[in-house]
Scaffold this motif. Structure first.
Motif, PDB file in Angstrom:
ATOM      1  N   ASP A   4       0.816  -1.218   0.000  1.00  0.00           N
ATOM      2  CA  ASP A   4       0.000   0.000   0.000  1.00  0.00           C
ATOM      3  C   ASP A   4       0.849   1.268   0.000  1.00  0.00           C
ATOM      4  O   ASP A   4       0.395   2.328  -0.399  1.00  0.00           O
ATOM      5  N   ASN A   5       2.084   1.147   0.464  1.00  0.00           N
ATOM      6  CA  ASN A   5       2.945   2.321   0.570  1.00  0.00           C
ATOM      7  C   ASN A   5       3.674   2.651  -0.729  1.00  0.00           C
ATOM      8  O   ASN A   5       4.290   3.709  -0.852  1.00  0.00           O
ATOM      9  N   LEU A   6       3.625   1.705  -1.678  1.00  0.00           N
ATOM     10  CA  LEU A   6       4.503   1.771  -2.847  1.00  0.00           C
ATOM     11  C   LEU A   6       4.518   3.134  -3.532  1.00  0.00           C
ATOM     12  O   LEU A   6       5.566   3.732  -3.735  1.00  0.00           O
ATOM     13  N   TRP A   7       3.332   3.648  -3.885  1.00  0.00           N
ATOM     14  CA  TRP A   7       3.297   4.874  -4.695  1.00  0.00           C
ATOM     15  C   TRP A   7       3.665   6.092  -3.874  1.00  0.00           C
ATOM     16  O   TRP A   7       4.276   7.022  -4.393  1.00  0.00           O
ATOM     17  N   ASP A   8       3.333   6.082  -2.578  1.00  0.00           N
ATOM     18  CA  ASP A   8       3.761   7.189  -1.716  1.00  0.00           C
ATOM     19  C   ASP A   8       5.278   7.204  -1.584  1.00  0.00           C
ATOM     20  O   ASP A   8       5.899   8.256  -1.602  1.00  0.00           O
ATOM     21  N   ILE A   9       5.867   6.009  -1.490  1.00  0.00           N
ATOM     22  CA  ILE A   9       7.316   5.920  -1.356  1.00  0.00           C
ATOM     23  C   ILE A   9       7.992   6.439  -2.623  1.00  0.00           C
ATOM     24  O   ILE A   9       8.937   7.225  -2.570  1.00  0.00           O
ATOM     25  N   ARG A  10       7.469   6.025  -3.763  1.00  0.00           N
ATOM     26  CA  ARG A  10       8.109   6.437  -5.016  1.00  0.00           C
ATOM     27  C   ARG A  10       7.920   7.924  -5.300  1.00  0.00           C
ATOM     28  O   ARG A  10       8.694   8.509  -6.053  1.00  0.00           O
ATOM     29  N   GLN A  11       6.865   8.514  -4.713  1.00  0.00           N
ATOM     30  CA  GLN A  11       6.744   9.968  -4.852  1.00  0.00           C
ATOM     31  C   GLN A  11       7.708  10.692  -3.934  1.00  0.00           C
ATOM     32  O   GLN A  11       8.213  11.748  -4.256  1.00  0.00           O
ATOM     33  N   PHE A  45       5.823  13.367 -17.149  1.00  0.00           N
ATOM     34  CA  PHE A  45       5.508  11.938 -17.091  1.00  0.00           C
ATOM     35  C   PHE A  45       5.132  11.469 -15.673  1.00  0.00           C
ATOM     36  O   PHE A  45       4.121  10.787 -15.490  1.00  0.00           O
ATOM     37  N   GLY A  46       5.949  11.830 -14.687  1.00  0.00           N
ATOM     38  CA  GLY A  46       5.705  11.408 -13.305  1.00  0.00           C
ATOM     39  C   GLY A  46       4.355  11.887 -12.787  1.00  0.00           C
ATOM     40  O   GLY A  46       3.500  11.077 -12.411  1.00  0.00           O
ATOM     41  N   PRO A  47       4.160  13.220 -12.756  1.00  0.00           N
ATOM     42  CA  PRO A  47       2.871  13.724 -12.257  1.00  0.00           C
ATOM     43  C   PRO A  47       1.675  13.184 -13.052  1.00  0.00           C
ATOM     44  O   PRO A  47       0.613  12.949 -12.473  1.00  0.00           O
ATOM     45  N   MET A 100      10.749   3.992 -15.502  1.00  0.00           N
ATOM     46  CA  MET A 100       9.322   4.330 -15.549  1.00  0.00           C
ATOM     47  C   MET A 100       8.624   3.910 -14.273  1.00  0.00           C
ATOM     48  O   MET A 100       7.789   4.637 -13.731  1.00  0.00           O
ATOM     49  N   GLU A 101       9.008   2.740 -13.788  1.00  0.00           N
ATOM     50  CA  GLU A 101       8.418   2.250 -12.548  1.00  0.00           C
ATOM     51  C   GLU A 101       8.769   3.184 -11.391  1.00  0.00           C
ATOM     52  O   GLU A 101       7.929   3.533 -10.582  1.00  0.00           O
ATOM     53  N   ALA A 102      10.033   3.614 -11.368  1.00  0.00           N
ATOM     54  CA  ALA A 102      10.484   4.509 -10.307  1.00  0.00           C
ATOM     55  C   ALA A 102       9.718   5.834 -10.360  1.00  0.00           C
ATOM     56  O   ALA A 102       9.614   6.535  -9.359  1.00  0.00           O
ATOM     57  N   ARG A 103       9.191   6.172 -11.529  1.00  0.00           N
ATOM     58  CA  ARG A 103       8.439   7.418 -11.645  1.00  0.00           C
ATOM     59  C   ARG A 103       6.933   7.155 -11.587  1.00  0.00           C
ATOM     60  O   ARG A 103       6.141   7.899 -12.144  1.00  0.00           O
ATOM     61  N   CYS A 104       6.578   6.089 -10.893  1.00  0.00           N
ATOM     62  CA  CYS A 104       5.184   5.796 -10.580  1.00  0.00           C
ATOM     63  C   CYS A 104       4.339   5.396 -11.776  1.00  0.00           C
ATOM     64  O   CYS A 104       3.118   5.546 -11.764  1.00  0.00           O
TER      65      CYS A 104
END
Lengths: 276, 285, 269
Positions: free
Chosen positions: A77-84, A108-110, C222-226
């Protein structure tokens, strides 16, 4: 204050092509506080890149824990918060740019995390300004220099809202000018935007400007401290296949020959001052 | 015995909006047995220069020759001449292709038309030269090796052609100090024992100072400095800094010490000499 | 050092350049329909005038657009010849053995080749005035409604974007590898077909390895950038229709209307 990165007893084991078990990281403990600029140095194969990939959950621990602002990387569950929170910049400038236009790449990220279009625009503009690439907004990435490409990659993490940026040998493929661009960009972001920086490198000159240097070999942290503490340990560094700065080496040799010199000389100026 | 550029200019994509003059009227002679470092920032034209030197690119104007043989020709003679100039590109391990280390190294000698025995001898020799044990590595896939080992296989592939002139583009890029020293030790052995002329493109002033006997500084498509590294770093410091180059650390340290009144001779080109001089001045062993 | 411009985008800031890509794609389709509806000399004349008008609006050099006919020139000429020489119809102008030139045949030949020329010119105006990247955005937006029936709109667009990004890089790489192998004495031009194919291995193997390495690196980055697929993804650039787009649609439909009228309407001319 809560650490941004908390690594506890991290061990990473994998099976290589020849079917043997390799311990890439061996019981690592590391804490990184907000606003710190930490350099990680070590020879090829010391485990420093593996460590980097644990810091935004691209790899998961075989044993131990990695916590980003208290969020354990093992919990999905933390994955996307961590990567941000923790942005990554990799070694090869070409292989991390996704889009065929600079600003599209920064966006791309946002875009991935569903930020609203107007907000993305603001973030992209701010990020490009922060890395001094606004003028190249609409350029094609393949026509930029290596240093410029890496700055685009840095902007990409900023636009994602990263508080901490982990750079995995970002200058290894760059020329001296590109190296300076990246290092000064990161020092500035650290100072002005309070971005926490984990800077993995095999260029000792770059590590000398960090707040703290972590020395790795064979998957272990051998020692760490201020650049002054670390780089004055000339013999130990050489044993690990690393090179101390010239001034430190000369001072070390002079001390061996019986000259009285202050401890922890690492720059030319410090050595010269001892002669003044 | 020399390779020569006479009034060479080179233009990329002439007659298009992307036209770019990368070399401007360069004349240069490199003799057999020299060790030349070519320095300059990215885009200065140094890569174009060395590619003209070995006949991969043909001058837009002027001509490039080896012992009087025009390198741009289609004749057998020109082909032979080009075969005498080896080139190790940047990240040469990215050009490995064969199933085994042996086959990859044998590729160059085979293209030279050598027979089986000769090729075999060359491969064994080249592997020994770069410090890869024949029994252990010859039959392995080059892609199963470490980065440093792959680079050595790639270098061996060029060395096996027994070139009289060897051009190396950033041979130490991306290597850690240990592998870097190993690669340079091999290059120095080629230079010293076999008398191979070495032309080394590098960003590192340290490497240029430590190994080369002659240094060319390329800027904006021209050779602006041509001299012995020791002299260049002493006399042309201003000029080097102006074109975005640097001087080696040892020169900076020596300068810093001189500023504090330590009297050091001018000709300090390496750390050992510097240390010895300081000790002498300070009356240390 | 190599500069590869992909597609045939001709940069500019004309009315046509500024149109929304969706408008341009749809209008191009509508005009193609109009071309197929045309069956009279007047109709073809009107279409020619229309194409000239659009070229003038786009600021493209006329010759540039005309050149887009070149790849199919052979087929166009063949069409013309076949219809002319093997024509059907009553008004025989010339006959030699089985070759028969008829008025109807000539008319048919001219019509068919005009049709091909017009189709090529209209579609090349689209690619000349729209960069591949914007075109990709347009295609993605137009395909989006079809996601419900399983059209992977986002994935297709992502693939096109990455291809556009990496083709120049891989071409540079190819150039580098060819040079490196040439320096090792590789010969790519002699021998029979099989030998030549085999000679390509020293280029292809490193190129594939590099492409896979890049793909691997890119996937991690790409994965690292969500990145997690198209679900919940937003876009910075929002496509938006403006007054000009409305005008373009009106124009395109008017052309269809005109062609339909000329075809089925009362014979006023």
């Amino acid at each position: 204050m809560e650490p941004v990165i908390e690594v506890q007893g991290l061990t990473h084991v994998y099976i290589d092509a020849e079917n043997t078990k390799v311990t890439a990281l061996d019981n690592i403990d590391l804490q990184i506080m907000p606003g710190e600029f930490v350099a990680v140095i070590g020879a090829n194969g010391s485990g420093k890149s593996t460590l980097a990939r644990h810091l935004n959950a691209l790899l998961l621990p075989s044993e131990g824990h990695v916590k980003i602002k208290g969020m354990d990387t093992m919990e999905e569950d933390n994955l996307w918060d961590i990567r941000q929170t923790v942005g990554m910049v990799f070694q090869n400038p070409d292989n991390q740019i996704v889009a065929a236009i600079v600003e599209e790449d920064v966006a791309f990220g946002p875009e991935n995390i569903g930020v609203l279009p107007e907000e993305i625009r603001t973030r992209v503009d701010d990020a490009l300004k922060a890395v001094d690439m606004t003028a190249y907004r609409t350029h094609a990435p393949h026509l930029l220099s290596g240093g410029q490409k890496q700055r685009i990659a840095i902007a990409g993490t900023l636009a994602l809202g990263s508080e901490c940026i982990v750079l995995d040998e970002p200058t290894a493929m760059l020329d001296p000018k590109g190296r300076k661009e990246i290092l000064s960009t990161m020092l500035r972001l650290n100072k002005e935007k309070k971005i926490t920086v984990v800077y993995i490198t095999h260029f000792m000159v770059e590590a000398m400007l960090a707040d703290r240097v972590v020395v790795m070999s064979e998957g272990k942290i051998r020692f760490q401290g201020t650049p002054r503490e670390v780089f004055s340990r000339v013999e130990e560094l050489e044993r690990l296949g690393l090179e101390a700065p010239l001034a430190a080496k000369v001072a070390f040799e002079l001390r061996k020959s019986g000259m009285k010199l202050p401890k922890e000389i690492i720059t030319n100026e410090e050595l010269a001052a001892a002669f003044g | 015995m020399s390779m020569k550029l006479e009034h060479v200019s080179y233009t990329y994509m002439p007659g298009t909006p992307y036209e770019k003059e990368a070399l401007k009227d360069i004349s240069l002679e490199i003799k057999k047995g020299e060790f030349v470092a070519v320095i300059g920032h990215t885009g200065s034209g140094k890569s174009t220069l060395v590619q003209n030197l070995n006949g991969l690119l043909h001058p837009t104007k002027g001509n490039a020759s080896l012992d009087g043989v025009d390198l741009s020709g289609k004749s057998n003679e020109a082909k032979m001449a080009r075969g005498r100039i080896g080139m190790v590109f940047q990240y040469p391990e990215h050009q490995l292709f064969a199933e085994t280390v042996y086959e990859d190294i044998a590729f160059g000698p085979q293209n030279l038309g050598l027979n089986y025995e000769e090729t075999d001898a060359r491969v064994k020799d080249a592997m020994k030269f770069v410090g890869l044990d024949f029994e252990t590595y010859a039959g392995r896939s080059p892609f199963s090796l470490s980065g440093g080992q792959m680079r050595r296989v790639a270098i061996a592939g060029v060395v096996a052609m027994n070139p009289d002139y060897l051009i190396l583009d950033e041979p130490s890029a991306g290597l850690d100090p240990g592998s870097r020293d190993a690669v340079f030790a091999e290059v120095m052995e080629l230079y010293k024992k076999r008398g191979t002329a070495i032309i080394m493109v590098t960003h590192s002033m340290e490497d240029a100072a430590q190994f080369a006997k002659r240094m060319l500084v390329v800027y904006d498509g021209r050779i602006i400095i041509d001299g012995k590294p020791g002299e260049v770093f002493l006399k042309e410091k201003e000029q080097l800094l102006k074109v975005g180059m640097d001087v080696p650390e040892v020169y900076k340290l020596a300068d810093a010490l001189r500023d504090k009144g330590l009297r050091l001779p001018k000709e300090i080109t390496d750390a050992k000499t510097l240390l010895a001089e300081i000790k002498r001045r300070k009356g240390l062993r | 050092m190599l500069d590869i411009t992909l597609g045939q985008y001709y940069p500019g800031n004309s009315f046509i350049h500024r149109l929304d890509p969706r408008t341009k794609i749809l209008a191009t389709l509508l005009l193609i329909v109009a071309v197929f509806l045309a069956n009279t000399a007047v109709g073809y004349g009107a279409l020619c005038v229309m194409v000239l008008f659009i070229i003038a609006l786009s600021g493209l050099p006329f010759m540039l657009v005309l050149k887009s006919v070149k790849p199919l020139l052979f087929i166009i000429v063949l069409t013309l010849l076949l219809h002319t020489l093997l024509g059907q119809g009553e008004h025989v102008l010339y006959q030699w053995k089985f070759l028969k030139v008829t008025e109807e045949g000539v008319q048919m030949g001219v019509k068919m080749s005009m049709r091909l020329i017009l189709l090529l010119m209209i579609s090349s105006i689209l690619t000349f005035t729209t960069s591949p990247i914007v075109l990709t955005d347009g295609i993605e937006a137009l395909l989006r409604p079809f996601r419900v029936i399983g059209v992977p709109a986002h994935e297709l667009a992502m693939m096109m974007t990455i291809a556009l990004r990496f083709i120049p890089t891989l071409m540079e790489e190819t150039d580098r590898i060819i040079k490196a192998q040439t320096a090792r004495g590789a010969d790519f031009s002699s021998g029979n077909l099989l030998a030549r194919a085999k000679n390509m291995l020293p280029i292809l193997v490193p190129l594939f390895i590099s492409a896979f390495r890049r793909a691997d690196d890119l996937a991690v980055a790409m994965e690292a950038r969500c990145y997690r697929g198209g679900e919940g993804r937003t876009r910075m650039h929002q496509l938006a229709y403006h007054a000009g787009d409305a005008a373009a649609f009106v124009f395109a439909f008017a052309m269809i209307g005109l062609m339909a009228f000329l075809r089925w309407g009362p014979n006023v001319l």
